[in-house]
Scaffold this motif. Sequence first.
Motif, PDB file in Angstrom:
ATOM      1  N   ALA A 134      23.547  53.664   0.308  1.00 24.28           N
ATOM      2  CA  ALA A 134      23.826  52.233   0.439  1.00 24.28           C
ATOM      3  C   ALA A 134      25.130  51.838  -0.240  1.00 24.28           C
ATOM      4  CB  ALA A 134      22.667  51.425  -0.144  1.00 24.28           C
ATOM      5  N   ALA A 135      25.481  52.533  -1.327  1.00 28.51           N
ATOM      6  CA  ALA A 135      26.687  52.173  -2.069  1.00 28.51           C
ATOM      7  C   ALA A 135      27.948  52.822  -1.512  1.00 28.51           C
ATOM      8  CB  ALA A 135      26.518  52.565  -3.537  1.00 28.51           C
ATOM      9  N   ALA A 136      27.805  53.902  -0.753  1.00 28.43           N
ATOM     10  CA  ALA A 136      28.978  54.663  -0.296  1.00 28.43           C
ATOM     11  C   ALA A 136      29.959  53.834   0.542  1.00 28.43           C
ATOM     12  CB  ALA A 136      28.517  55.896   0.466  1.00 28.43           C
ATOM     13  N   PRO A 137      29.529  53.030   1.526  1.00 30.50           N
ATOM     14  CA  PRO A 137      30.506  52.279   2.326  1.00 30.50           C
ATOM     15  C   PRO A 137      31.342  51.294   1.516  1.00 30.50           C
ATOM     16  CG  PRO A 137      28.404  52.379   3.461  1.00 30.50           C
ATOM     17  CD  PRO A 137      28.161  52.892   2.072  1.00 30.50           C
ATOM     18  N   THR A 138      30.721  50.561   0.589  1.00 33.79           N
ATOM     19  CA  THR A 138      31.481  49.594  -0.189  1.00 33.79           C
ATOM     20  C   THR A 138      32.466  50.291  -1.125  1.00 33.79           C
ATOM     21  OG1 THR A 138      29.662  49.527  -1.790  1.00 33.79           O
ATOM     22  CG2 THR A 138      29.692  47.853  -0.086  1.00 33.79           C
ATOM     23  N   VAL A 139      32.075  51.434  -1.683  1.00 39.36           N
ATOM     24  CA  VAL A 139      32.991  52.197  -2.531  1.00 39.36           C
ATOM     25  C   VAL A 139      34.178  52.689  -1.718  1.00 39.36           C
ATOM     26  CG1 VAL A 139      33.222  54.275  -3.942  1.00 39.36           C
ATOM     27  CG2 VAL A 139      31.180  52.856  -4.153  1.00 39.36           C
ATOM     28  N   ALA A 140      33.912  53.171  -0.503  1.00 44.51           N
ATOM     29  CA  ALA A 140      34.997  53.659   0.357  1.00 44.51           C
ATOM     30  C   ALA A 140      35.965  52.537   0.725  1.00 44.51           C
ATOM     31  CB  ALA A 140      34.411  54.301   1.618  1.00 44.51           C
ATOM     32  N   VAL A 141      35.429  51.362   1.034  1.00 44.95           N
ATOM     33  CA  VAL A 141      36.294  50.229   1.383  1.00 44.95           C
ATOM     34  C   VAL A 141      37.137  49.801   0.188  1.00 44.95           C
ATOM     35  CG1 VAL A 141      36.272  47.784   2.014  1.00 44.95           C
ATOM     36  CG2 VAL A 141      34.847  49.404   3.260  1.00 44.95           C
ATOM     37  N   PHE A 142      36.526  49.748  -0.979  1.00 46.92           N
ATOM     38  CA  PHE A 142      37.287  49.350  -2.168  1.00 46.92           C
ATOM     39  C   PHE A 142      38.397  50.351  -2.476  1.00 46.92           C
ATOM     40  CE2 PHE A 142      38.034  49.581  -6.745  1.00 46.92           C
ATOM     41  CZ  PHE A 142      38.445  48.284  -6.996  1.00 46.92           C
TER      42      PHE A 142
END
Length: 282
Positions: free
Chosen positions: A257-265
């Motif tokens: 769940a956290a991987a996409p937001t980390v990648a975008v940031f």
Amino acid sequence: MSANSTALRRKRAATAGFHLSAGTLALLWLLPIALVVVTSLRSFDDIAANGLGGLPRSFTLDNFRQAWVDGGQQRALINSLIVTVPCVLVTLALAAMAAFALSRYELPLRRSLLLLMLGGNLLPPQILLIPVSKLSELIGVYDTLPALIGVQIGFGVGFYVFVLHGFMRAIPAEIQQAAVVDGAGPWQIFWRVILPLTRPALAALSALSFTWIFNDLLWAITVLRSDTKMPITAALIGLQGQYVSQWNVIAAGSVIAAAPTVAVFLRFQRHFVAGLNLGAVK
């Protein structure tokens, strides 16, 4: 010479103290994240035998498979992306056009419009849960992803207009006047002049809006009911109910769940910092 040496030693001690304090805070902040990542790679037998705080004795990727396939994280992630990507694009597009009109042209009641948009974002969302739910039922879009998309766009565009208005208003008027002299119309001024200059703010807002929308839970459980349509934040709660004692699977679902937001940031980090710095000096 002695005074200079003393001052130099104090400066070095202050620098060392700052780095030590910052490093300690960073470690304290990263420790729970590291614990979740390590737990997601451990087997259930390892955790049962040695505890969550024990040293890992095994590493496996089967936890991610269980969370991804059996736990429904794959479907939930697709739902989140279906909601988040259009919301970010449409919201920023509408906000950019509205901010351009309000900041570059003398429109009647433009200050009142800005205050109205800002005031809407100051309302606690909890008092709007029942009205939004009932309205979506009356319109006939309850329990659909378009309903969630509409809610996210409606509650996000006001804040983004307010932020982009400050950036666009600070752009020198001579740039726009030069474009008018060259024969550019309002759309050409917006698309070729103002919008490229607002790229740092748009990049920063893109990262923020993606994170906010992707991680949202409140509006998802307000306008959605079916498990097959829930985004990944709501699916993560269901995963905790499905795997009550299997913390390794729950941790794997949290990492997914956290991987996409980390990648975008990480992708927009440079623009994000530039946007914050630009906003600070204005």
